[in-house]
Design a protein around this motif. Structure first.
Motif, PDB file in Angstrom:
ATOM      1  N   ASN A  30       0.810  -1.213   0.000  1.00  0.00           N
ATOM      2  CA  ASN A  30       0.000   0.000   0.000  1.00  0.00           C
ATOM      3  C   ASN A  30       0.846   1.266   0.000  1.00  0.00           C
ATOM      4  OD1 ASN A  30      -1.368   2.185   1.938  1.00  0.00           O
ATOM      5  ND2 ASN A  30      -2.968   1.150   0.757  1.00  0.00           N
ATOM      6  N   GLY A  31       0.433   2.252  -0.799  1.00  0.00           N
ATOM      7  CA  GLY A  31       1.167   3.502  -0.955  1.00  0.00           C
ATOM      8  C   GLY A  31       1.297   4.311   0.323  1.00  0.00           C
ATOM      9  N   LEU A  74      -2.875   8.145  -1.647  1.00  0.00           N
ATOM     10  CA  LEU A  74      -1.871   7.110  -1.409  1.00  0.00           C
ATOM     11  C   LEU A  74      -2.478   5.817  -0.891  1.00  0.00           C
ATOM     12  CD1 LEU A  74       1.076   9.130   0.198  1.00  0.00           C
ATOM     13  CD2 LEU A  74       0.862   8.321  -2.165  1.00  0.00           C
ATOM     14  N   SER A  75      -3.546   5.914  -0.138  1.00  0.00           N
ATOM     15  CA  SER A  75      -4.153   4.708   0.422  1.00  0.00           C
ATOM     16  C   SER A  75      -4.803   3.838  -0.658  1.00  0.00           C
ATOM     17  CB  SER A  75      -5.171   5.069   1.499  1.00  0.00           C
ATOM     18  OG  SER A  75      -6.270   5.749   0.928  1.00  0.00           O
ATOM     19  N   LYS A  76      -4.987   4.389  -1.857  1.00  0.00           N
ATOM     20  CA  LYS A  76      -5.587   3.628  -2.962  1.00  0.00           C
ATOM     21  C   LYS A  76      -4.551   3.207  -3.998  1.00  0.00           C
ATOM     22  CE  LYS A  76     -10.065   5.738  -2.364  1.00  0.00           C
ATOM     23  NZ  LYS A  76     -11.091   6.605  -2.924  1.00  0.00           N
ATOM     24  N   GLU A  80       3.530  -0.539  -7.281  1.00  0.00           N
ATOM     25  CA  GLU A  80       3.697  -0.495  -8.738  1.00  0.00           C
ATOM     26  C   GLU A  80       3.201   0.808  -9.353  1.00  0.00           C
ATOM     27  OE1 GLU A  80       3.215  -4.884  -7.669  1.00  0.00           O
ATOM     28  OE2 GLU A  80       2.504  -2.967  -6.934  1.00  0.00           O
ATOM     29  N   HIS A  81       2.257   1.489  -8.697  1.00  0.00           N
ATOM     30  CA  HIS A  81       1.762   2.777  -9.191  1.00  0.00           C
ATOM     31  C   HIS A  81       2.751   3.912  -8.926  1.00  0.00           C
ATOM     32  CE1 HIS A  81      -2.371   0.891  -8.325  1.00  0.00           C
ATOM     33  NE2 HIS A  81      -2.189   0.872  -9.639  1.00  0.00           N
ATOM     34  N   ILE A  82       3.579   3.748  -7.927  1.00  0.00           N
ATOM     35  CA  ILE A  82       4.467   4.822  -7.457  1.00  0.00           C
ATOM     36  C   ILE A  82       5.894   4.657  -7.960  1.00  0.00           C
ATOM     37  CG2 ILE A  82       5.382   5.978  -5.389  1.00  0.00           C
ATOM     38  CD1 ILE A  82       2.909   4.827  -3.885  1.00  0.00           C
ATOM     39  N   MET A  83       6.340   3.427  -8.098  1.00  0.00           N
ATOM     40  CA  MET A  83       7.764   3.152  -8.331  1.00  0.00           C
ATOM     41  C   MET A  83       8.271   3.611  -9.687  1.00  0.00           C
ATOM     42  SD  MET A  83       7.807  -0.940  -8.903  1.00  0.00           S
ATOM     43  CE  MET A  83       7.337  -1.649 -10.476  1.00  0.00           C
TER      44      MET A  83
END
Length: 143
Positions: A30-31, A74-76, A80-83
């Motif tokens: 989780n983000g 961030l909680s959603k 893989e979405h951030i990296m």
């Protein structure tokens, strides 16, 4: 030959460094949890790995802040979405000077060290500096 101001015993390769960054993120993590881990460990960034420790990407504080700038929750999000997906890894045989150049070129403060096709640990800018002047962890300069 020694460098002026550098104690005898200067380290040459990343594999000689006693690294201080053991933080690792996992695929699907989780983000918000990632952001809290960066903050609570005072770590600038860490690799994202799969269940076998294989490098997938890297997340640093700037990457998390980019998500916040575009009003992403961030909680959603997951790792893989951030990296970053570019392959920024080194090996134990990488020269410390080459690792420092890579950090500067890619504007990162930490690099994962890969051993046997898995991330073993990461080295930070502080680890490189400490190694270049011959200080080990516990020699008056603890992380």
């Amino acid at each position: 030959m020694t460098m002026p101001g550098v104690p005898v015993g200067e380290l040459k390769t990343v594999g000689q460094i006693e690294a201080t960054n053991t933080l690792v993120f996992y695929a699907g993590q989780n983000g918000l949890e990632i952001a809290v881990a960066l903050l609570s460990t005072h770590t600038a960034g860490a690799p994202v790995v799969d269940a076998k420790g294989k490098y997938l990407g890297f997340i640093n504080e700037f990457d998390v802040m980019k998500m916040l700038e575009v009003e992403r929750d961030l909680s959603k999000l997951v790792a893989e979405h951030i990296m970053r997906k570019d392959r920024l890894v080194i090996t134990p045989s990488t020269k410390i000077s080459d690792a420092a150049k890579m950090m500067e070129q890619h504007r990162v403060l930490s690099l994962p060290v890969e051993r046997d096709e898995a991330v073993a640990y990461s080295v930070s800018r502080h680890d490189l500096l400490r190694a270049r002047i011959g200080l080990g962890v516990g020699m008056g300069i603890d992380p």
